[in-house]
Each structure stands twice: as C-alpha cells, then as structure tokens.
Design a protein around this motif. Structure first.
Motif, PDB file in Angstrom:
ATOM      1  N   ALA A  99       0.730 -30.639  59.988  1.00 58.47           N
ATOM      2  CA  ALA A  99      -0.041 -31.224  61.270  1.00 58.47           C
ATOM      3  C   ALA A  99      -1.447 -30.589  60.999  1.00 58.47           C
ATOM      4  O   ALA A  99      -2.378 -31.280  61.598  1.00 58.47           O
ATOM      5  CB  ALA A  99       0.493 -30.666  62.673  1.00 58.47           C
ATOM      6  N   SER A 100      -1.634 -29.729  60.413  1.00 59.39           N
ATOM      7  CA  SER A 100      -3.168 -28.969  60.015  1.00 59.39           C
ATOM      8  C   SER A 100      -3.438 -29.110  58.764  1.00 59.39           C
ATOM      9  O   SER A 100      -4.705 -28.752  58.438  1.00 59.39           O
ATOM     10  CB  SER A 100      -3.065 -27.735  60.621  1.00 59.39           C
ATOM     11  N   HIS A 101      -2.942 -29.799  57.733  1.00 59.88           N
ATOM     12  CA  HIS A 101      -3.155 -30.125  56.276  1.00 59.88           C
ATOM     13  C   HIS A 101      -2.971 -31.422  55.972  1.00 59.88           C
ATOM     14  O   HIS A 101      -2.158 -31.493  54.899  1.00 59.88           O
ATOM     15  CB  HIS A 101      -2.435 -29.106  55.712  1.00 59.88           C
ATOM     16  N   HIS A 102      -3.326 -32.235  56.839  1.00 61.96           N
ATOM     17  CA  HIS A 102      -2.981 -33.713  56.176  1.00 61.96           C
ATOM     18  C   HIS A 102      -3.641 -34.100  54.949  1.00 61.96           C
ATOM     19  O   HIS A 102      -2.984 -35.327  54.479  1.00 61.96           O
ATOM     20  CB  HIS A 102      -3.412 -34.761  57.543  1.00 61.96           C
ATOM     21  N   ASP A 103      -4.453 -33.721  54.671  1.00 62.83           N
ATOM     22  CA  ASP A 103      -5.469 -34.115  53.408  1.00 62.83           C
ATOM     23  C   ASP A 103      -4.918 -33.426  52.183  1.00 62.83           C
ATOM     24  O   ASP A 103      -5.433 -33.392  51.343  1.00 62.83           O
ATOM     25  CB  ASP A 103      -6.928 -34.111  53.755  1.00 62.83           C
ATOM     26  N   SER A 104      -3.793 -32.369  52.389  1.00 58.78           N
ATOM     27  CA  SER A 104      -3.538 -31.541  51.319  1.00 58.78           C
ATOM     28  C   SER A 104      -2.378 -32.319  50.322  1.00 58.78           C
ATOM     29  O   SER A 104      -1.823 -33.314  50.728  1.00 58.78           O
ATOM     30  CB  SER A 104      -3.150 -30.164  51.779  1.00 58.78           C
ATOM     31  N   PRO A 105      -2.085 -31.541  49.217  1.00 62.34           N
ATOM     32  CA  PRO A 105      -0.709 -32.159  48.688  1.00 62.34           C
ATOM     33  C   PRO A 105       0.414 -32.008  49.415  1.00 62.34           C
ATOM     34  O   PRO A 105       0.357 -31.180  50.409  1.00 62.34           O
ATOM     35  CB  PRO A 105      -0.491 -31.195  47.386  1.00 62.34           C
ATOM     36  N   ALA A 106       1.318 -32.819  49.246  1.00 65.01           N
ATOM     37  CA  ALA A 106       2.516 -33.026  49.952  1.00 65.01           C
ATOM     38  C   ALA A 106       3.448 -31.432  49.849  1.00 65.01           C
ATOM     39  O   ALA A 106       3.250 -30.919  48.825  1.00 65.01           O
ATOM     40  CB  ALA A 106       3.636 -34.093  49.453  1.00 65.01           C
ATOM     41  N   PRO A 107       3.897 -31.265  50.844  1.00 58.97           N
ATOM     42  CA  PRO A 107       4.800 -30.126  50.686  1.00 58.97           C
ATOM     43  C   PRO A 107       5.797 -29.943  49.699  1.00 58.97           C
ATOM     44  O   PRO A 107       6.325 -31.226  49.607  1.00 58.97           O
ATOM     45  CB  PRO A 107       5.207 -29.503  52.199  1.00 58.97           C
TER      46      PRO A 107
END
Length: 271
Positions: A144-152
């Motif tokens: 929700a707070s890292h939408h532009d990051s690599p997928a978990p």
C-alpha cells in the motif's frame, strides 16, 4: 508487470521469510553433518541476513535502505522473529535497522563468525496457514505504501504439512498473497520442502511429475513461476554446478531440499 524494477533507496525490496519451527525440525538436516534442521535453517537464515546487509553497504555511511524484511516463525504459535529499533512497532524491519538488531555474534572453531538474529527452535505443531495469514497482513501493508517498488517476495521453508488447515486452505491463502502487486508485478511466492529422506533434491521444476505425494505437489502449484531474471540466474547456477537446467515455466519451488538446496532457494528469492 515484468518484475524488472531495480532496487534503490526510493524503491526498496520486500522479503518475508516463513520458517517452520515445529517439532519435526529437530530431525537431522541432510547435507549438514551433526546439525538438526532447525539449527541448519537458523544458521542459513542468519548468514543470509548478514549478506543482505552487506549488499546494502556502499560507503562508510553504513547500510542503505534497500529492503524491508520480516521473519515469521511458526509452530504452535506464530512469532515475529525480528525487532527493529522501536521494538515490534513496525511489522517489517529496514536494512539499517536489521544491521543494528542482531542479538549476538556466533563464532566457529575455524574462526568464521556471523551475527545472530534467529535462534533455532523445534517444538509443537505446524501452523502454516496462520503464518501465511500474517504474511498477507505484512505484505498488504507494505504494498500500500510502496506501489512503485519491486514486487514483494515470500519464502516459505517447511518440512511437513500444515496442522491448522488443508491443502485447499493453504492454496486459498497463497492466492490472496499473490493477488497483491506493485507496478512491477504480482507478489512472488517460493516454497522450500526440506528433505525428510535421502533423495535427490528437485530444484525449480516446471511440472509436478515425479513429486513424492499430493501435498508436495500442492506446494509446487502454490509457488510462483520464476520471473525472467530469476530464471536466468538459476540456469547460470545450474550450468556452473552441473545441475539440471530448469525449463520454461520453472517455479520457485525446491523439493527434498538438503542444506545446499535451501541456500539456493534463498539466494534466488532475494536477488
């Protein structure tokens, strides 16, 4: 949606490790003379955490915030295994917080040493479904707070069947997890089935043929197809060590894993 975003301080990665700490983990670990599964898994996890911190150190300023991580232990209870600077206030720990939160230094007779974050434990049953529920809560909050990051990435390491649900219950929880995504793509799910008997490990197969039982096949089906960069890495490693080369559609799954197989899975999952 191709899992190609590069990690940096503005786009940290997210790793969630689920560690089976049930009684069956007291059995000997194949490929780790004299160690139980619990001890071998704790040692391997601690070395992985040390390597992850080292990868974040580029200068004298210390580790950069390149990833957030959570470790969840499961047996008769579900345990958060990492503390951040504010105790258990945040569900995931950043790389700088991780560097400062080890509990002791382990020293080997040959002079090797490494920080210890996780102690071995083998007691009780296998509440894998509850651990997956907590992993979902952690991953959903992070996405929700890292939408532009690599997928978990979620990595589940176990030597047995869940005692708090059926295989269908397990599949339902994994489906919720892989339904989470960033702009990079959906969450990536790994399952590592630790060896219960002497047999050749099966590394990153692309079908369930030859797997020993329906439960193991179920773990295979709940594992993600490896993204291109991970597939290229495991193929390079296979060529280097003379192992079978994973085919197209290879999944983040290792069956009958000895210690080396667990290490390989963790290395791929935390690329």
């Amino acid at each position: 949606m191709n899992h190609t975003i590069r990690v940096d301080r503005n786009h940290p990665a997210c790793f969630i490790l689920l560690l089976d700490q049930s009684y069956s983990m007291s059995a000997p670990m194949l490929g780790a003379a004299g160690l139980s599964k619990a001890q071998a898994l704790a040692d391997t996890t601690n070395r992985l955490l040390m390597q992850l911190v080292q990868r974040c150190v580029l200068d004298e300023q210390g580790p950069r915030h390149y990833f957030d991580i959570a470790l969840i232990g499961y047996s008769d209870r579900i345990t958060r295994l990492l503390k951040s600077g504010d105790g258990f206030g945040n569900p995931l720990v950043s790389s700088p917080q991780l560097a400062d939160s080890f509990v002791r230094i382990h020293e080997e007779p040959d002079g090797q040493s490494w920080p210890v974050w996780v102690e071995p434990l083998a007691d009780g049953q296998t509440m894998m479904c509850a651990a997956l529920d907590l992993a979902y809560d952690f991953a959903a909050g992070w996405v929700a707070s890292h939408h532009d990051s690599p997928a978990p990435v979620v990595i589940n390491i176990t030597d047995g069947e869940a005692t708090d649900g059926t295989l269908d219950d397990l599949a339902e929880r994994v489906a919720r997890l892989v339904g989470l995504s960033t702009v990079d793509g959906p969450l990536i799910m790994f399952n590592v089935a630790v060896a219960a008997r002497t047999a050749e490990p099966v590394l990153f197969p692309n079908d369930a043929a030859g797997l020993p039982d329906p439960y193991t096949a179920g773990l295979f089906h709940t594992s993600s197809v490896l993204p291109t960069r991970m597939l290229e890495y495991v193929r390079t490693e296979a060529d280097r060590y003379g192992l079978p080369r994973p085919g197209a559609g290879a999944r983040g799954f290792v069956c009958n894993a000895d210690l080396a197989g667990v290490v390989r899975a963790l290395n791929v999952g935390t690329l």
